[in-house]
Design a protein around this motif. Sequence first.
Motif, PDB file in Angstrom:
ATOM      1  N   UNK A 378      13.587 -91.738 -21.006  1.00 39.88           N
ATOM      2  CA  UNK A 378      12.232 -91.740 -21.566  1.00 39.88           C
ATOM      3  C   UNK A 378      11.280 -90.920 -20.698  1.00 39.88           C
ATOM      4  N   UNK A 379      11.420 -91.050 -19.366  1.00 40.55           N
ATOM      5  CA  UNK A 379      10.563 -90.276 -18.465  1.00 40.55           C
ATOM      6  C   UNK A 379      10.801 -88.780 -18.638  1.00 40.55           C
ATOM      7  N   UNK A 384       8.944 -83.410 -20.542  1.00 43.32           N
ATOM      8  CA  UNK A 384       9.165 -82.215 -21.371  1.00 43.32           C
ATOM      9  C   UNK A 384       8.047 -82.050 -22.398  1.00 43.32           C
ATOM     10  N   UNK A 385       7.603 -83.150 -22.979  1.00 41.49           N
ATOM     11  CA  UNK A 385       6.499 -83.071 -23.942  1.00 41.49           C
ATOM     12  C   UNK A 385       5.224 -82.565 -23.269  1.00 41.49           C
ATOM     13  N   UNK A 386       4.966 -83.029 -22.048  1.00 38.81           N
ATOM     14  CA  UNK A 386       3.775 -82.578 -21.325  1.00 38.81           C
ATOM     15  C   UNK A 386       3.881 -81.092 -20.963  1.00 38.81           C
ATOM     16  N   UNK A 387       5.098 -80.639 -20.644  1.00 37.62           N
ATOM     17  CA  UNK A 387       5.303 -79.214 -20.386  1.00 37.62           C
ATOM     18  C   UNK A 387       5.062 -78.389 -21.645  1.00 37.62           C
ATOM     19  N   UNK A 415      13.808 -83.346 -26.655  1.00 36.94           N
ATOM     20  CA  UNK A 415      14.387 -84.053 -27.792  1.00 36.94           C
ATOM     21  C   UNK A 415      15.723 -84.677 -27.417  1.00 36.94           C
ATOM     22  N   UNK A 416      16.537 -83.960 -26.631  1.00 39.25           N
ATOM     23  CA  UNK A 416      17.821 -84.505 -26.196  1.00 39.25           C
ATOM     24  C   UNK A 416      17.619 -85.769 -25.361  1.00 39.25           C
ATOM     25  N   UNK A 417      16.644 -85.731 -24.464  1.00 35.00           N
ATOM     26  CA  UNK A 417      16.360 -86.910 -23.643  1.00 35.00           C
ATOM     27  C   UNK A 417      15.848 -88.061 -24.494  1.00 35.00           C
TER      28      UNK A 417
END
Length: 516
Positions: A378-379, A384-387, A415-417
Amino acid sequence: MKPSEPPKLVAASSNISNDPSASEKGEATSQQQSSNGYALTVDEVIEQHIGALGFAQIVHALLVSIAWTFDAQSTLISIFSDAKPAARLLTTGAIVEGSMLCGLSTGEWEWVGGKSDTIVSEWNLICSGVYGYLADSWFGRKKTLFISCLLTFVTALAISFSPNVWVYAFLRFANGFFRSGIGSCCIVLATEVVGKKWRGQVGQYGFFFFTLGFLSLPLMGYLERKSWRNLYRITSLLPLGYAVFLLPFAYESPRWLLVKGRNKEAMVVLKKLARRNGKQLPADLSLVDPIQGRDDPSFSSSENFWRTKWAVKRIVMVMMAGFGTGFVYYGIQLNAENLNFNLYLTVAVNALMEFPAVFIGSFLLGVMNRRPLFSNSSYLAGICCLLCAVLSLHRVTRALPVSKWLQLAVEAVGFMASSTAYDVLYVYGVELFPTNVRNFAVSLLRQAFMLGASAAPLLVALGRESAMMSFIVFGVASVLSGVVSIWLRETRNAPLYETLTQQGKAEEMENETEHS
């Protein structure tokens, strides 16, 4: 694939406890004498006589996991059926997005494709912005799965004949409600017949088929891009064929049968599993009944669930984590339209990233504890979303020409994470609750996933105006989901209990042992 240790026959001895309430005191691995020999729990029968994982369990898990394919198709088909096509301004010939047509009269523009491409073009939508209980109580896992597949077929087929958007919306809601039993029943059916070492890996089988269903959508969506109705008709036939031709060969859960007092039927299933693994159960073997006083008319799994404080607190934590995970998992997929990439390519890339998520998740579930695996996934998704939010800034786009491709790569990793976190939380949910409420609890988790998924489109719509803001919200939600898991119990290699009372007392004893 071989079980972790060879099966061994455990003989009864004279000093075995005859306390009839032993199974209710959390002694999930203690033998009990019976009048004709000795009795074992389902866990002991699987570990000692059938094998933790053999040919029979693999075939059974694959059979029930196939249904995940239809769940993926029905869930994500709206990416194509509800997509906003491009339009052409008749005055200038310019190609514009469908969202820019609001306020213009129908005589000032036309759709670039046909009217039947999507529901947006057909109906000119230019200005628009119970199963778990049944599976635990009456029908069992297998019958509930059959009913879910059958009603998914009926509603998906009915959607293709929708005369307007209101009927379409109602039938989409009905389709989502009816297919909600597929995922929960599949993962519970698959994991309840294997040894504790392989529960996590076998639970991943369903997500592999979910990925196949996801990956099939871009192809079917492209081939039927001129008719969203035909797309629904094609996908509706698959669950019907599965329910009629494949599901009959799967087994009902022996754990559920035992909890419902159908001991002979449970033994029949266990004997079939042993025989297909090339083994045989001892003739004098019987099963420990996990429920005392089952003739009490006041007994009800759902009522007991809501009266059990530890179970209620746990399901609240699980659903909070599930809401955030579903919000991010489905949000990233739907947010593909805000990446300025070809929609079919972006969805295909996301679908392909499901495969490493499944295989990496399967491996890590065998070597890592559930709680840190879920939280760290989740982290990573949140980071990745913040990037992606940073890469969506116009100044970054101008300074870094490859930022668009870099954003796609970071989004794919995120998305993979997120997919790994989603898959792990499903397995985690199965292990956190006992047999008599397991399907009910997993169904509540599923509903939390779907609630998160239903909120995601609102943020995706916001992303059309500010892609950075949508990615920031997705990132924060993913991190918070990982934080919530801190209050969940670790379940790796823990036994699967049969009743709330049994599990509550066992965990209480473990806590006392840890603090002593």
